[in-house]
Scaffold this motif. Structure first.
Motif, PDB file in Angstrom:
ATOM      1  N   SER A 154      -6.817  -0.801  -1.149  1.00 54.41           N
ATOM      2  CA  SER A 154      -5.444  -0.718  -0.785  1.00 54.41           C
ATOM      3  C   SER A 154      -5.210  -1.144   0.361  1.00 54.41           C
ATOM      4  CB  SER A 154      -4.834   0.666  -0.811  1.00 54.41           C
ATOM      5  OG  SER A 154      -4.798   1.456  -2.411  1.00 54.41           O
ATOM      6  N   GLU A 203      -1.950  -1.722  -5.382  1.00 51.94           N
ATOM      7  CA  GLU A 203      -1.082  -0.632  -5.183  1.00 51.94           C
ATOM      8  C   GLU A 203      -1.263   0.471  -6.229  1.00 51.94           C
ATOM      9  OE1 GLU A 203       3.850   0.199  -5.463  1.00 51.94           O
ATOM     10  OE2 GLU A 203       2.913  -1.553  -5.687  1.00 51.94           O
ATOM     11  N   ARG A 247      -1.136  -3.592  -9.472  1.00 56.12           N
ATOM     12  CA  ARG A 247      -0.764  -2.219  -9.530  1.00 56.12           C
ATOM     13  C   ARG A 247      -1.520  -1.659 -10.565  1.00 56.12           C
ATOM     14  NH1 ARG A 247       4.900  -0.681  -8.560  1.00 56.12           N
ATOM     15  NH2 ARG A 247       5.061   0.248 -10.625  1.00 56.12           N
TER      16      ARG A 247
END
Length: 392
Positions: A157, A163, A127
């Motif tokens: 991605s 992400e 992330r």
């Protein structure tokens, strides 16, 4: 059982009730945006774990730190809230952050390489929060680098390696609310978000606002704010009306009280001589504990609600205050001298120290160190009510 070691005569009491209160104030100011409580540098010297828990109780949604080690400390303490770390080296192995579900800022193409390598090795999707240099000219992806880095974000991605949680940036002039650079920076981050979304990178939670912008620019249009200093009750903008309560009270024990004669020099170098017969007290804190030597002869302490001036040089472990020619029994050995605190009784504050030193209160509270023992107090009396119940 051996003898009990005497407690440190120098301490920093942290009012977790004030932290919780300040978090609520900031959540209201955010007007629906999420709140990331910045708890880097051991929560600005206030204690990262207890402060994080208090901030989350007060309505914070996420936590922000500088280093991966700071983030892992919070995870090891059982904190499962969203955590973002934004400073690491391009040669670091950031796999531990991915394993601990810690979000990572990406301030350069090289940092993206580092994160992608860890994602491939660990098999865990990272992330990430790309950090844009919107005008601070410190860390961050430059606007020239952004188009090609966006291409790489899209590809990574699609590959399932990352992400993108959103974009972030840091203000250069937020403590000067009328500065035109602020609007330029806001516009630049909005433009980058729009470009990312046009490429299919959703960027759901973007953030630019520090404490000052959280309190003065509620309509900037980003999904999260990132306050730091205001969480600790220190006002980020001179003259701004804000219901903040300082959380740290820095104090030390009075070790002795004694009479000295007119003309007597005090402390190293005899930079102060008593103008008349007087009484002085020795306070058990010095520059090794965070009482700056530059404050020599320029600071007051509060004892039983009355202010007394420091005289002579601040030493490594102690300094002297003048009680006046006839203090009676108003001050005794064992009393507590407040070096800075809430200022609610007219006593000294961290902001007062900062003005005297020509610095900012961030530096004052983070400088409390050495033998200063931190005591975390639950439910202390503050602006939103409540009584002191005990300590951790």
């Amino acid at each position: 059982m051996g003898p009990i070691v005497p407690p440190s005569p120098c301490r920093a009491e942290i009012d977790l009730g004030a932290i919780e209160h300040n978090a609520r104030v900031l959540a209201r100011a955010a007007r629906g945006a999420r709140v990331m409580a910045v708890v880097k540098a051991d929560a600005y010297g206030h204690g990262a774990v207890p402060v994080s828990l208090a901030a989350l109780r007060g309505g914070a949604d996420a936590l922000g730190v500088t280093t991966i080690a700071e983030a892992v400390q919070l995870r090891d303490a059982g904190i499962d809230a969203e955590i973002l770390a934004w400073l690491f080296g391009v040669g670091d192995d950031v796999g531990v952050a991915l394993e601990a579900d810690v979000d990572l800022a990406v301030p350069s193409p090289g940092h993206l390489d580092t994160v992608l390598d860890a994602a491939r090795r660990t098999g865990r999707r990272a992330r990430v929060t790309p950090k844009i240099d919107t005008g601070l000219a410190r860390s961050g992806i430059t606007l020239d680098e952004w188009p090609s880095l966006l291409d790489r974000l899209v590809a990574a991605s699609d590959e399932g390696l990352i992400e993108v949680t959103g974009l972030m940036a840091h203000f250069a002039h937020a403590d000067d609310p009328g500065n035109p650079v602020i609007d330029q920076q806001v516009d630049r981050l909005h433009a980058c978000v729009a470009q990312a979304r046009a490429r299919g990178v959703r960027c759901p939670v973007n953030h630019h606002a520090n404490s000052a912008a959280t309190l003065t620019r509620p309509d900037d249009g980003f999904e999260m704010v990132r306050p730091g200093i205001a969480l600790y009750g220190l006002n980020p903008v001179d003259g701004l009306e804000a219901e903040l309560v300082p959380a740290m009270t820095f104090s030390a024990e009075v070790l002795m009280v004694k009479r000295i004669a007119a003309g007597q020099g005090v402390s190293y170098g005899h930079t102060w001589h008593a103008p008349r017969d007087t009484t002085v007290a020795l306070v058990a804190a010095g520059y090794a504990d965070g009482v700056w030597r530059l404050l020599s002869g320029r600071l007051d302490v509060s004892i039983h609600g009355r202010r007394y001036p420091n005289v002579g040089r601040v030493c490594m472990d102690q300094f002297v205050v003048d009680l006046g020619p006839d203090p009676g029994d108003s001050v005794r050995a064992g009393d507590t001298a407040v070096l800075f605190g809430t200022g609610s009784d007219g006593g000294p504050t961290a902001a007062e120290w900062a003005r005297t030193l020509g610095t900012i209160h961030y530096e004052v509270v983070t400088a409390v160190r050495g033998r200063a023992v931190r005591q975390h107090v639950l439910g202390a009396r503050h602006a939103s009510g409540g009584q002191r119940e005990g300590s951790l």
